[in-house]
Motif scaffolding. Structure first.
Motif, PDB file in Angstrom:
ATOM      1  N   ARG A   1      -5.997  -2.798   2.294  1.00 38.34           N
ATOM      2  CA  ARG A   1      -6.737  -3.297   3.458  1.00 38.34           C
ATOM      3  C   ARG A   1      -5.822  -3.416   4.681  1.00 38.34           C
ATOM      4  N   MET A   2      -4.704  -2.688   4.659  1.00 40.50           N
ATOM      5  CA  MET A   2      -3.742  -2.721   5.769  1.00 40.50           C
ATOM      6  C   MET A   2      -3.443  -1.315   6.258  1.00 40.50           C
ATOM      7  N   TYR A   3      -3.325  -1.191   7.551  1.00 39.34           N
ATOM      8  CA  TYR A   3      -2.716  -0.015   8.162  1.00 39.34           C
ATOM      9  C   TYR A   3      -1.445  -0.495   8.842  1.00 39.34           C
ATOM     10  N   ILE A   4      -0.405   0.317   8.749  1.00 38.75           N
ATOM     11  CA  ILE A   4       0.854   0.023   9.423  1.00 38.75           C
ATOM     12  C   ILE A   4       1.238   1.263  10.227  1.00 38.75           C
ATOM     13  N   LYS A   5       1.419   1.063  11.515  1.00 36.66           N
ATOM     14  CA  LYS A   5       1.725   2.159  12.431  1.00 36.66           C
ATOM     15  C   LYS A   5       3.125   1.965  13.005  1.00 36.66           C
ATOM     16  N   TYR A   6       3.868   3.056  13.107  1.00 42.96           N
ATOM     17  CA  TYR A   6       5.215   3.017  13.670  1.00 42.96           C
ATOM     18  C   TYR A   6       5.265   3.857  14.938  1.00 42.96           C
ATOM     19  N   THR A   7       5.942   3.314  15.936  1.00 41.51           N
ATOM     20  CA  THR A   7       6.159   4.029  17.184  1.00 41.51           C
ATOM     21  C   THR A   7       7.620   3.856  17.580  1.00 41.51           C
ATOM     22  N   ALA A   8       8.269   4.986  17.845  1.00 44.42           N
ATOM     23  CA  ALA A   8       9.657   4.960  18.320  1.00 44.42           C
ATOM     24  C   ALA A   8       9.672   5.465  19.754  1.00 44.42           C
TER      25      ALA A   8
END
Length: 114
Positions: free
Chosen positions: A96-103
């Protein structure tokens, strides 16, 4: 210069927010060169969130924004740790989680850019 932007559907207590802050401060060190001393966190709770058409189960969307270019393995370790933290502290299931990464190579602070 990491920033963790966290939106969850559940109501959090002051104790839970403190625990999240402390554990996120430790977890950010999984990304080489990052530390709690530069970490900014936004903990938004009681968000109206729907996932797979269901708005009744605890849900989280977590964005991790960083300055620089960490390797994919660091993000893999961070995902495992974030999933553990939000599961243990708030009872949110991993599916039930989304994890997004931005560099980013452009990051401003104190009137100028790094």
């Amino acid at each position: 210069m990491p920033f963790i932007d966290s939106k969850v559907s559940v109501k959090t207590t002051p104790e839970q927010r403190t625990e999240l802050k402390e554990r996120l401060g430790q977890a950010i060190a999984l990304i080489p060169g990052k530390s709690e001393s530069w970490l900014m966190i936004d903990l938004a709770d009681e968000q109206e969130m729907y996932f797979r058409g269901d708005g009744q189960k605890p849900t989280a969307f977590i964005c991790v924004n960083i300055f620089g270019d960490p390797d994919r393995a660091a993000f893999e370790r961070m995902t495992a740790e974030l999933t553990k933290i939000y599961g243990e502290v708030l009872g949110i299931a991993p599916d039930r989680m989304y994890i997004k990464y931005t560099a980013s190579h452009e990051w401003g602070w104190n009137g100028s850019n790094f």
